[in-house]
Design an enzyme around this catalytic site. Structure first.
Site, PDB file in Angstrom:
ATOM      1  CD  GLU A  67     -25.303 -11.515 -31.668  1.00 30.64           C
ATOM      2  OE1 GLU A  67     -24.060 -11.675 -31.891  1.00 30.64           O
ATOM      3  OE2 GLU A  67     -25.641 -10.394 -31.041  1.00 30.64           O
ATOM      4  CG  ASP A 101     -27.706  -6.372 -34.008  1.00 25.33           C
ATOM      5  OD1 ASP A 101     -26.755  -7.046 -34.163  1.00 25.33           O
ATOM      6  OD2 ASP A 101     -27.817  -5.205 -34.255  1.00 25.33           O
ATOM      7  CG  ASP A 146     -21.837 -11.278 -28.616  1.00 23.40           C
ATOM      8  OD1 ASP A 146     -21.829 -11.630 -29.633  1.00 23.40           O
ATOM      9  OD2 ASP A 146     -20.901 -11.162 -27.665  1.00 23.40           O
TER      10      ASP A 146
END
Length: 266
Positions: free
Chosen positions: A147, A144, A76
């Site tokens: 990332e 998710d 992230d």
């Protein structure tokens, strides 16, 4: 494998096919997915366990720390920093506020999920039996893993690899965000886009006006090369034209128009 392939290139957030970590041959299946992921990324990992962790959802991990959650945490920040540096260098005329809006759109869960599915990362996920049995899971799952994979690339290959891949994968998202989220002067942005991409100049037409003289509302529509776009209301013609330009930019990028054309604002 073509990195631009997808189970549905028109919608990166559709239902995704998942790899069940509890299949009869989970190891062989995971190896195949890891190999496929490397082909998609165009990069051979020195540490294959790192890539496997990046692809493994908590439900498919032997223990929590073996999942991609920690890598997602790092990815992230790596994603955010890389995009910020990219925008800072490429758009020196944009203010801090404009850059923030553009960056937020580019790194959003929706954007990351869409890009991940276009790449084919949705075919590389490793999850537990419960997730596949229920066929109900958050659409954020693919963003998710995107990332987490970025973090794995960063650790194994360094920032240059990440920078090169993200500039390739996110170019369309950056262009869309710049055109729809950037400068508040939507007419200027639309004109630049239309002249650059369509070799045409936008024109604006008054469609309707309503209200008393001291409180008139105007409905203006933009047209580019004979294509009409959703009109927008404004307190004056200039404001309505800006909003109409914003609607046109959104439609040109297959995005939801930001301004309603059905009725004037109260």
């Amino acid at each position: 494998m073509d990195a631009s392939s997808s189970s549905n290139p028109d919608d990166g957030l559709q239902a995704i096919r998942l790899v069940d970590a509890s299949d009869d041959e989970p190891y062989a299946d995971a190896v195949a997915k890891i190999e496929r992921c490397q082909e998609i990324l165009g990069y051979d990992f020195r540490d294959l366990d790192l890539l496997r962790s990046a692809l493994t959802h908590a439900s498919g991990a032997s223990h929590r720390l073996a999942s991609n959650e920690r890598l997602e945490f790092l990815g992230d920040s790596v994603l955010g920093l890389t995009v910020c540096e990219w925008l800072f260098n490429e758009y020196p005329e944009y203010s801090e506020g404009d850059l923030t809006k553009i960056k937020s759109a580019v790194v959003s869960r929706r954007s990351c999920g869409k890009v991940a599915c276009k790449l084919g990362l949705d075919q590389c996920l490793i999850v537990g039996r419960g997730v596949t049995r229920n066929r109900s899971y958050p659409k954020s799952l693919v963003s998710d893993v995107f990332e987490a994979v970025i973090a794995a690339l960063y650790i194994d290959g360094g920032p240059e690899i990440v920078r090169d891949r993200l500039k390739l994968w996110l170019a369309e998202e950056v262009n869309l965000a710049v055109d729809t989220q950037g400068s508040g002067n939507h007419k200027s942005v639309l004109q630049q886009f239309a002249q650059r991409e369509l070799s045409a100049t936008p024109v604006y037409k008054l469609i309707r006006e309503t209200g008393p003289d001291h409180r008139k509302m105007f409905l203006m529509g933009a047209m580019v090369d004979d294509r009409r776009f959703a009109p927008a209301w404004g307190n004056n013609k200039k404001d309505a034209e800006q909003r109409a330009a914003a609607n046109a930019l959104a439609e040109l990028h297959n995005a939801k128009v930001p301004y309603d054309s059905e009725q004037p604002p109260a």
